[in-house]
Design a protein around this motif. Structure first.
Motif, PDB file in Angstrom:
ATOM      1  N   ARG A 403       0.829  -1.215   0.000  1.00 24.35           N
ATOM      2  CA  ARG A 403       0.000   0.000   0.000  1.00 24.35           C
ATOM      3  C   ARG A 403       0.855   1.254   0.000  1.00 24.35           C
ATOM      4  N   LYS A 404       1.913   1.228   0.824  1.00 23.09           N
ATOM      5  CA  LYS A 404       2.811   2.395   0.910  1.00 23.09           C
ATOM      6  C   LYS A 404       3.422   2.692  -0.445  1.00 23.09           C
ATOM      7  N   SER A 405       3.664   1.620  -1.229  1.00 25.95           N
ATOM      8  CA  SER A 405       4.281   1.821  -2.552  1.00 25.95           C
ATOM      9  C   SER A 405       3.222   2.205  -3.585  1.00 25.95           C
ATOM     10  N   ASN A 406       1.987   2.415  -3.112  1.00 23.89           N
ATOM     11  CA  ASN A 406       0.835   2.698  -3.982  1.00 23.89           C
ATOM     12  C   ASN A 406       0.622   1.591  -5.021  1.00 23.89           C
ATOM     13  N   GLY A 407       0.832   0.351  -4.559  1.00 26.54           N
ATOM     14  CA  GLY A 407       0.552  -0.803  -5.425  1.00 26.54           C
ATOM     15  C   GLY A 407       1.614  -1.075  -6.459  1.00 26.54           C
ATOM     16  N   THR A 408       2.775  -0.388  -6.374  1.00 22.53           N
ATOM     17  CA  THR A 408       3.816  -0.601  -7.400  1.00 22.53           C
ATOM     18  C   THR A 408       4.772  -1.729  -7.009  1.00 22.53           C
ATOM     19  N   MET A 409       4.802  -2.059  -5.692  1.00 22.92           N
ATOM     20  CA  MET A 409       5.707  -3.122  -5.234  1.00 22.92           C
ATOM     21  C   MET A 409       5.253  -4.462  -5.816  1.00 22.92           C
ATOM     22  N   ASN A 410       6.217  -5.243  -6.310  1.00 21.11           N
ATOM     23  CA  ASN A 410       5.882  -6.554  -6.875  1.00 21.11           C
ATOM     24  C   ASN A 410       5.759  -7.591  -5.773  1.00 21.11           C
ATOM     25  N   LEU A 411       4.559  -8.080  -5.540  1.00 22.66           N
ATOM     26  CA  LEU A 411       4.361  -9.139  -4.545  1.00 22.66           C
ATOM     27  C   LEU A 411       4.504 -10.496  -5.237  1.00 22.66           C
ATOM     28  N   PRO A 412       5.011 -11.529  -4.524  1.00 26.65           N
ATOM     29  CA  PRO A 412       5.069 -12.866  -5.160  1.00 26.65           C
ATOM     30  C   PRO A 412       3.653 -13.321  -5.550  1.00 26.65           C
ATOM     31  N   THR A 413       3.507 -13.805  -6.776  1.00 30.41           N
ATOM     32  CA  THR A 413       2.193 -14.216  -7.297  1.00 30.41           C
ATOM     33  C   THR A 413       1.508 -15.250  -6.400  1.00 30.41           C
ATOM     34  N   ASP A 414       2.320 -16.199  -5.878  1.00 32.61           N
ATOM     35  CA  ASP A 414       1.741 -17.314  -5.116  1.00 32.61           C
ATOM     36  C   ASP A 414       1.048 -16.867  -3.840  1.00 32.61           C
ATOM     37  N   VAL A 415       1.440 -15.694  -3.308  1.00 38.29           N
ATOM     38  CA  VAL A 415       0.854 -15.257  -2.029  1.00 38.29           C
ATOM     39  C   VAL A 415      -0.025 -14.009  -2.194  1.00 38.29           C
ATOM     40  N   LEU A 416      -0.252 -13.592  -3.438  1.00 41.04           N
ATOM     41  CA  LEU A 416      -1.058 -12.386  -3.684  1.00 41.04           C
ATOM     42  C   LEU A 416      -2.419 -12.464  -2.996  1.00 41.04           C
ATOM     43  N   GLU A 417      -3.136 -13.581  -3.232  1.00 40.20           N
ATOM     44  CA  GLU A 417      -4.499 -13.688  -2.711  1.00 40.20           C
ATOM     45  C   GLU A 417      -4.509 -13.703  -1.180  1.00 40.20           C
ATOM     46  N   VAL A 418      -3.504 -14.345  -0.574  1.00 35.72           N
ATOM     47  CA  VAL A 418      -3.396 -14.380   0.893  1.00 35.72           C
ATOM     48  C   VAL A 418      -3.200 -12.956   1.419  1.00 35.72           C
ATOM     49  N   VAL A 419      -2.289 -12.227   0.794  1.00 39.30           N
ATOM     50  CA  VAL A 419      -1.972 -10.856   1.235  1.00 39.30           C
ATOM     51  C   VAL A 419      -3.209  -9.966   1.070  1.00 39.30           C
ATOM     52  N   TYR A 420      -3.860 -10.054  -0.086  1.00 33.24           N
ATOM     53  CA  TYR A 420      -5.069  -9.246  -0.320  1.00 33.24           C
ATOM     54  C   TYR A 420      -6.173  -9.588   0.686  1.00 33.24           C
ATOM     55  N   SER A 421      -6.359 -10.898   0.955  1.00 36.92           N
ATOM     56  CA  SER A 421      -7.446 -11.324   1.845  1.00 36.92           C
ATOM     57  C   SER A 421      -7.242 -10.816   3.271  1.00 36.92           C
ATOM     58  N   VAL A 422      -5.993 -10.862   3.745  1.00 37.82           N
ATOM     59  CA  VAL A 422      -5.715 -10.331   5.092  1.00 37.82           C
ATOM     60  C   VAL A 422      -5.906  -8.810   5.086  1.00 37.82           C
ATOM     61  N   GLY A 423      -5.428  -8.150   4.016  1.00 39.82           N
ATOM     62  CA  GLY A 423      -5.601  -6.688   3.905  1.00 39.82           C
ATOM     63  C   GLY A 423      -7.061  -6.271   3.863  1.00 39.82           C
ATOM     64  N   ALA A 424      -7.912  -7.121   3.268  1.00 35.93           N
ATOM     65  CA  ALA A 424      -9.342  -6.782   3.093  1.00 35.93           C
ATOM     66  C   ALA A 424     -10.130  -6.841   4.397  1.00 35.93           C
ATOM     67  N   GLN A 425      -9.509  -7.328   5.484  1.00 38.48           N
ATOM     68  CA  GLN A 425     -10.250  -7.445   6.748  1.00 38.48           C
ATOM     69  C   GLN A 425     -10.428  -6.092   7.444  1.00 38.48           C
ATOM     70  N   SER A 426      -9.604  -5.095   7.085  1.00 34.60           N
ATOM     71  CA  SER A 426      -9.819  -3.746   7.655  1.00 34.60           C
ATOM     72  C   SER A 426     -10.637  -2.929   6.662  1.00 34.60           C
TER      73      SER A 426
END
Length: 588
Positions: A403-426
């Motif tokens: 988020r700090k990188s305004n979505g420009t940081m490359n996250l590993p594809t395999d964990v994208l959905e996990v990261v998004y799902s935890v982020g979506a709880q707030s």
């Protein structure tokens, strides 16, 4: 090849097109990229088909389709997945050489013409052409059965007769194995979930069913694959010598369930506990699948199936791990949606304790083989959903950096959905993801974001997501089913999704046609987690209120039958699950 070059005569045989397409996906990828080991994942195709086929509301894969709604409904799990699985069984049964020659013969003979189910079997049974005779090449015909191309004791085989039992009758057989020393007694019956021998309907639902089943087996005393064609209700096999254990359906190349009577399951559970590598990974996954399926049919007690999963603390191969975890996750969601928090907490503790060896060694990267990467994304998604603190913390840190990188940081594809799902709880994380969804031009990323948005535990956010899906601006209409089913899989969203479908039913069938895959997916997706008599009544009343449409659909019967199965599962197994977990957590 199976759609345009040779076209089926009518829609009742659409499986000839779609079953082959599904099967050839695996055959061709396996041939081109053997290192991907895609045939491991073919098991999931057959597990899915068996799940549908073990319900009484199943249908033969070749069945009549006379109007547009019926024709649309033919494009289902049975045509695609069961079609692929029985072709795989046939290929394994005939040998690859004979199977391939039969296909070549079929494609040549019916090029630019129409064909029926039986034309394929005739081509398989007699692969001789004029060309074969003039070139002097190898040719198999019914009169040459002594050549034993089939490896099945040299007996004369009528392929059409065998395959008609798989295409013209619905359902799947269960083979009941009674093993005693060097002798094996076999029985077959129709496998049904949610219907038990003590039920008054049992006898009529079993009546008239008989399959010709190409059985394969290995034993403790011989790794050579034994073969036996079971054509009668009961039969027996004499082994070359005594054996401690026997395992049928080697590598799950056959389309049938196996139940081991008396001490048969005990012997296999002990084998897995002592030295699981004596069986291949597919055989181990097959045993886990069969055990839990047999619980739903009342043939095996749940505690024995759960005992079998205990060996998984030593397992490293993906197919058995995901198979075992899959059942535990289903039970977790089921008890959670019934507000059985004591059982849910203990089941969560069991999963986190027994799979710790695998959970803690997962890297948050895209490294490794396809199998390792698939295990990583599945496992991390589950344990973050179970609120495992190290997983949630790691995903939160990634989300905040991204988020700090305004979505420009490359996250590993395999964990994208996990990261998004935890982020979506707030609340603000959810809003940020929605903004990113609107900006994204990647279909794959959009799907991951929708899944994350649908995982929120805030009912207001879930309602908003459903409304956005219906409006069709921010979220395209083609993704509406994904939104609805995603929300319904989330325990706080189950009733929201179902009420949304009821309220918007007429709009939904206006946007998507009645028999379409989308409408079927929405119906099954929003009802499959229900497991109480009140929910069953509620769904039945709604289907009754739209009788003109629901009476044309097979999937409405399947939805009701599925809820009944869940109700009976809980009635029979909840107390067993509760006490098994209490015992196991006290004495690991």
């Amino acid at each position: 090849w199976f759609g345009n070059l040779v076209t089926m005569e009518w829609w009742n045989d659409i499986w000839l097109n779609e079953g082959f397409a599904r099967y050839m996906e695996f055959v061709s990828v396996d041939s081109t990229y053997p290192e991907l080991q895609v045939d491991d994942y073919f098991l999931n195709t057959c597990f899915g088909a068996m799940g549908r086929d073990s319900m009484n509301s199943s249908r033969p894969i070749s069945s009549s389709a006379e109007n547009p709604t019926q024709i649309k409904e033919m494009f289902d799990t049975l045509s695609y997945d069961k079609g692929a699985c029985i072709l795989h069984m046939l290929r394994n049964f005939l040998t690859e050489e004979v199977f391939q020659r039969g296909l070549v013969h079929y494609l040549r003979k019916y090029s630019y013409k129409n064909a029926k189910n039986e034309d394929l079997w005739s081509s398989m049974a007699n692969t001789c052409t004029e060309e074969d005779f003039t070139s002097g090449g190898f040719c198999y015909s019914a009169s040459q059965a002594a050549k034993n191309a089939y490896l099945y004791a040299g007996e004369h085989l009528d392929i059409k007769e065998i395959m008609n039992t798989w295409t013209l009758q619905q359902g799947i057989p269960v083979i009941i194995v009674e093993h005693n020393g060097s002798s094996i007694r076999l029985q077959q019956e129709r496998f049904l979930k949610g219907v038990f021998p003590e039920d008054p309907t049992w006898a009529s639902l079993q009546s008239g069913y008989l399959w010709h089943v190409p059985l394969t087996y290995i034993t403790s005393s011989s790794k050579t694959i034994g073969r036996h064609l079971l054509k009668t209700k009961s039969d027996h096999i004499e082994l070359g010598g005594e054996a401690q254990w026997v395992k049928f359906n080697v590598d799950m190349d056959g389309y049938y369930i196996v139940h081991y009577k008396n001490t048969g399951w005990d012997a296999l559970i002990n084998l897995l506990e002592q030295n699981h590598t004596l069986l291949g990974p597919k055989d181990r996954a097959n045993l886990i699948h069969n055990a839990f399926q047999l619980v739903s049919a009342g043939k095996l007690s749940l505690d024995r199936a759960l005992d079998l999963t205990r060996y998984l603390r030593h397992e490293s191969k993906i197919i058995p791990v995901l198979q075992g975890l899959g059942y535990l996750e289903v039970y977790y969601k089921m008890v959670l949606s019934r507000n059985l928090y004591d059982v849910a907490e203990n089941l969560k503790a069991y999963i986190l304790q027994f799979f710790k060896h695998l959970i803690d060694k997962q890297s948050w990267s895209d490294n490794g083989t396809v199998s390792e990467r698939l295990l990583r994304s599945n496992l991390l998604e589950l344990v973050c959903d179970l609120q495992y603190p190290p997983c949630v913390q790691r995903a939160s840190d990634y989300f905040n950096e991204w988020r700090k990188s305004n979505g420009t940081m490359n996250l590993p594809t395999d964990v994208l959905e996990v990261v998004y799902s935890v982020g979506a709880q707030s609340s603000d994380g959810w809003d940020y993801l929605l903004k990113k969804y609107i900006q994204s031009v990647s279909g794959a990323e959009k799907n991951k974001i929708v899944s994350a948005l649908a995982s929120s535990r805030d009912p207001e956010k879930l309602k908003r997501l459903l409304e956005l899906g219906m409006q069709g601006d921010v979220i395209k209409l083609q993704n509406l089913a994904h939104v609805i089913v995603g929300v319904s899989r989330n325990p706080p969203g189950q009733f929201l999704a179902w009420n949304f479908v009821k309220k918007n039913w007429s709009k939904l069938i206006e946007k998507f046609q009645l028999g379409s895959f989308t409408v079927r997916w929405i119906i099954m997706g929003t009802t499959s987690w229900f497991s109480s008599k009140e929910e069953l009544e509620e769904v039945a009343l709604f289907f009754d209120s739209i009788k003109e449409q629901s009476s044309q659909l097979r999937c409405t019967q399947l939805a009701l039958e599925s809820i009944q199965k869940n109700i009976r599962w809980l009635e029979r197994n909840l107390d067993i699950l509760r006490s098994w977990l209490l015992n196991i957590i006290k004495k690991p």
